[in-house]
Design a protein around this motif. Structure first.
Motif, PDB file in Angstrom:
ATOM      1  N   LEU A   1      17.236  31.739  40.038  1.00 33.83           N
ATOM      2  CA  LEU A   1      17.121  32.808  39.045  1.00 33.83           C
ATOM      3  C   LEU A   1      16.257  32.389  37.861  1.00 33.83           C
ATOM      4  N   PHE A   2      16.111  31.074  37.664  1.00 34.68           N
ATOM      5  CA  PHE A   2      15.348  30.559  36.529  1.00 34.68           C
ATOM      6  C   PHE A   2      13.977  30.035  36.944  1.00 34.68           C
ATOM      7  N   ALA A   3      13.490  30.474  38.091  1.00 36.95           N
ATOM      8  CA  ALA A   3      12.196  30.004  38.598  1.00 36.95           C
ATOM      9  C   ALA A   3      11.051  30.309  37.631  1.00 36.95           C
ATOM     10  N   GLY A   4      11.169  31.389  36.891  1.00 40.02           N
ATOM     11  CA  GLY A   4      10.114  31.774  35.948  1.00 40.02           C
ATOM     12  C   GLY A   4      10.013  30.867  34.736  1.00 40.02           C
ATOM     13  N   TYR A   5      10.985  29.980  34.570  1.00 38.91           N
ATOM     14  CA  TYR A   5      10.983  29.062  33.431  1.00 38.91           C
ATOM     15  C   TYR A   5      10.516  27.656  33.821  1.00 38.91           C
ATOM     16  N   ASN A   6      10.116  27.487  35.067  1.00 39.98           N
ATOM     17  CA  ASN A   6       9.725  26.163  35.533  1.00 39.98           C
ATOM     18  C   ASN A   6       8.322  25.778  35.066  1.00 39.98           C
ATOM     19  N   GLY A   7       8.197  24.615  34.451  1.00 35.20           N
ATOM     20  CA  GLY A   7       6.896  24.068  34.092  1.00 35.20           C
ATOM     21  C   GLY A   7       6.085  24.916  33.129  1.00 35.20           C
ATOM     22  N   LEU A   8       4.769  24.711  33.187  1.00 33.66           N
ATOM     23  CA  LEU A   8       3.846  25.402  32.289  1.00 33.66           C
ATOM     24  C   LEU A   8       3.677  26.874  32.646  1.00 33.66           C
ATOM     25  N   ASN A   9       4.092  27.261  33.868  1.00 31.76           N
ATOM     26  CA  ASN A   9       3.988  28.668  34.265  1.00 31.76           C
ATOM     27  C   ASN A   9       4.788  29.568  33.332  1.00 31.76           C
ATOM     28  N   PHE A  10       5.827  29.008  32.716  1.00 29.94           N
ATOM     29  CA  PHE A  10       6.635  29.773  31.764  1.00 29.94           C
ATOM     30  C   PHE A  10       5.758  30.364  30.672  1.00 29.94           C
ATOM     31  N   PHE A  11       4.827  29.578  30.145  1.00 28.07           N
ATOM     32  CA  PHE A  11       3.947  30.047  29.068  1.00 28.07           C
ATOM     33  C   PHE A  11       2.961  31.090  29.584  1.00 28.07           C
ATOM     34  N   LYS A  12       2.581  30.954  30.856  1.00 25.58           N
ATOM     35  CA  LYS A  12       1.689  31.955  31.453  1.00 25.58           C
ATOM     36  C   LYS A  12       2.389  33.299  31.558  1.00 25.58           C
TER      37      LYS A  12
ATOM     38  N   ALA B   1       2.921  40.669  37.810  1.00 26.35           N
ATOM     39  CA  ALA B   1       3.835  39.522  37.812  1.00 26.35           C
ATOM     40  C   ALA B   1       3.969  38.881  39.196  1.00 26.35           C
ATOM     41  N   PRO B   2       4.231  39.652  40.268  1.00 23.18           N
ATOM     42  CA  PRO B   2       4.315  39.010  41.590  1.00 23.18           C
ATOM     43  C   PRO B   2       2.992  38.413  42.051  1.00 23.18           C
ATOM     44  N   LEU B   3       1.866  39.017  41.668  1.00 22.69           N
ATOM     45  CA  LEU B   3       0.565  38.448  42.027  1.00 22.69           C
ATOM     46  C   LEU B   3       0.352  37.111  41.317  1.00 22.69           C
ATOM     47  N   MET B   4       0.799  37.012  40.079  1.00 22.08           N
ATOM     48  CA  MET B   4       0.729  35.752  39.349  1.00 22.08           C
ATOM     49  C   MET B   4       1.697  34.737  39.948  1.00 22.08           C
TER      50      MET B   4
ATOM     51  N   ASP C   1      -0.856  33.102  42.287  1.00 18.61           N
ATOM     52  CA  ASP C   1      -1.433  32.379  41.159  1.00 18.61           C
ATOM     53  C   ASP C   1      -2.677  33.083  40.605  1.00 18.61           C
ATOM     54  N   LYS C   2      -2.652  34.413  40.586  1.00 19.16           N
ATOM     55  CA  LYS C   2      -3.772  35.180  40.048  1.00 19.16           C
ATOM     56  C   LYS C   2      -3.736  35.180  38.518  1.00 19.16           C
ATOM     57  N   ARG C   3      -4.907  35.281  37.917  1.00 11.27           N
ATOM     58  CA  ARG C   3      -4.989  35.417  36.469  1.00 11.27           C
ATOM     59  C   ARG C   3      -4.670  36.854  36.088  1.00 11.27           C
ATOM     60  N   ILE C   4      -4.330  37.074  34.825  1.00  6.09           N
ATOM     61  CA  ILE C   4      -3.842  38.382  34.389  1.00  6.09           C
ATOM     62  C   ILE C   4      -4.806  39.507  34.743  1.00  6.09           C
ATOM     63  N   PHE C   5      -6.066  39.395  34.330  1.00  4.01           N
ATOM     64  CA  PHE C   5      -6.995  40.509  34.514  1.00  4.01           C
ATOM     65  C   PHE C   5      -7.423  40.665  35.975  1.00  4.01           C
ATOM     66  N   GLU C   6      -7.417  39.559  36.732  1.00  2.18           N
ATOM     67  CA  GLU C   6      -7.675  39.662  38.166  1.00  2.18           C
ATOM     68  C   GLU C   6      -6.532  40.412  38.840  1.00  2.18           C
ATOM     69  N   ALA C   7      -5.309  40.124  38.411  1.00  2.00           N
ATOM     70  CA  ALA C   7      -4.135  40.798  38.962  1.00  2.00           C
ATOM     71  C   ALA C   7      -4.137  42.279  38.601  1.00  2.00           C
TER      72      ALA C   7
ATOM     73  N   THR D   1       4.920  45.130  50.823  1.00  2.00           N
ATOM     74  CA  THR D   1       4.368  46.123  51.736  1.00  2.00           C
ATOM     75  C   THR D   1       2.870  46.314  51.527  1.00  2.00           C
ATOM     76  N   VAL D   2       2.439  46.258  50.274  1.00  2.00           N
ATOM     77  CA  VAL D   2       1.037  46.541  49.938  1.00  2.00           C
ATOM     78  C   VAL D   2       0.127  45.327  50.147  1.00  2.00           C
ATOM     79  N   PHE D   3       0.603  44.142  49.768  1.00  2.00           N
ATOM     80  CA  PHE D   3      -0.241  42.950  49.790  1.00  2.00           C
ATOM     81  C   PHE D   3       0.133  41.994  50.920  1.00  2.00           C
ATOM     82  N   SER D   4      -0.873  41.266  51.370  1.00 11.12           N
ATOM     83  CA  SER D   4      -0.663  40.185  52.327  1.00 11.12           C
ATOM     84  C   SER D   4      -1.155  38.896  51.700  1.00 11.12           C
ATOM     85  N   GLU D   5      -0.368  37.832  51.827  1.00  9.74           N
ATOM     86  CA  GLU D   5      -0.740  36.536  51.246  1.00  9.74           C
ATOM     87  C   GLU D   5      -1.334  35.617  52.294  1.00  9.74           C
ATOM     88  N   LYS D   6      -1.519  36.106  53.505  1.00  9.95           N
ATOM     89  CA  LYS D   6      -2.052  35.269  54.568  1.00  9.95           C
ATOM     90  C   LYS D   6      -3.542  35.008  54.344  1.00  9.95           C
ATOM     91  N   GLY D   7      -3.938  33.810  54.643  1.00  8.28           N
ATOM     92  CA  GLY D   7      -5.347  33.502  54.513  1.00  8.28           C
ATOM     93  C   GLY D   7      -5.564  32.033  54.256  1.00  8.28           C
TER      94      GLY D   7
END
Length: 240
Positions: free
Chosen positions: A123-134, A167-170, A174-180, A234-240
């Motif tokens: 439940l606290f995965a969003g607070y791990n490491g520097l990603n929290f600040f992102k 948020a899920p794309l990030m 690991d997408k940047r805000i404006f790319e997402a 449903t919309v996105f695929s992460e395969k590649g």
């Protein structure tokens, strides 16, 4: 990672999938709400007492009898005080700080897909490491735009739809805000009916627990995350 837009799913499939994730994680929904409201209300009442916000609000209510214009003027005077502005900053700060708690559900739902064991720490995965600040940087950007669009309601809904998958794309890609945001816009053009219907259902269900049976809101309040994940998956695929 690559992304693609597969054949359009039915709205019923997306909603059934969201309710499946929500139903499988009811204990975590409850824990989320207890943690979220526990911290939020602690900050709210502490700063409310420190700056006398409740007393000022009760005083302003006395002017309701004199008309909406008089009451609005008193509220404006209260909002202009230094104490109220510090109180508002505190509430804004705790809201932003609590946002990454939502991202923990993405990890939990993904673990369900992978048949992996779910733990409270997920439940606290969003607070791990520097990603929290992102994540909090993104939410600060999102929050300030939302505040200004909320007055129009329609623009606020559009803003929510335009950023639904950021948020899920990030988190997953690991997408940047404006790319997402750009990817979100492309998805919105193709799935606008499904997205707007799901937003309406999510908002109604999110708060219906408080309206029907107050404590039930502790289970329905985080439902929004299940809707987002179901749509994203449903919309996105992460395969590649």
């Amino acid at each position: 990672m690559q992304h693609k837009y597969p054949q359009k799913p039915g709205i019923d499939f997306i909603l059934k999938q969201a309710f499946f994730y929500w139903n499988k994680t009811l204990l975590f929904q409850l824990m989320f709400s207890i943690i979220y409201f526990g911290i939020f209300l602690t900050v709210f009442f502490f700063f409310s007492a420190k700056y006398g916000i409740m007393e000022q609000s009760q005083e302003a209510m006395k002017y309701m009898k004199q008309g909406l214009d008089v009451y609005s003027a008193e509220i404006a005077k209260m909002a202009a005080t230094d104490g109220y502005q510090k109180f508002s900053l505190a509430i804004m700060g705790v809201t932003i700080f609590l946002y990454p708690l939502n991202l923990g559900f993405y990890q939990i739902f993904r673990k369900i897909d992978l048949n992996e064991k779910i733990e409270l720490g997920d439940l606290f995965a969003g607070y791990n490491g520097l990603n929290f600040f992102k994540y909090i940087s993104y939410y600060m950007f999102w929050f300030f735009v939302y505040i200004y669009t909320f007055q129009t309601i329609i623009l606020a809904v559009v803003w929510v739809a335009l950023t639904l998958f950021v948020a899920p794309l990030m988190f997953f890609m690991d997408k940047r805000i404006f790319e997402a945001v750009s990817l979100n816009f492309k998805a919105l053009k193709m799935y606008y009916v499904e997205i707007f219907v799901c937003i309406i259902v999510a908002v109604i269900f999110k708060y219906i627990g408080f309206a029907v049976f107050f404590i039930g809101g502790l289970f329905t309040f985080p439902f929004w995350n299940a809707i987002i994940y179901s749509l994203y998956k449903t919309v996105f695929s992460e395969k590649g």
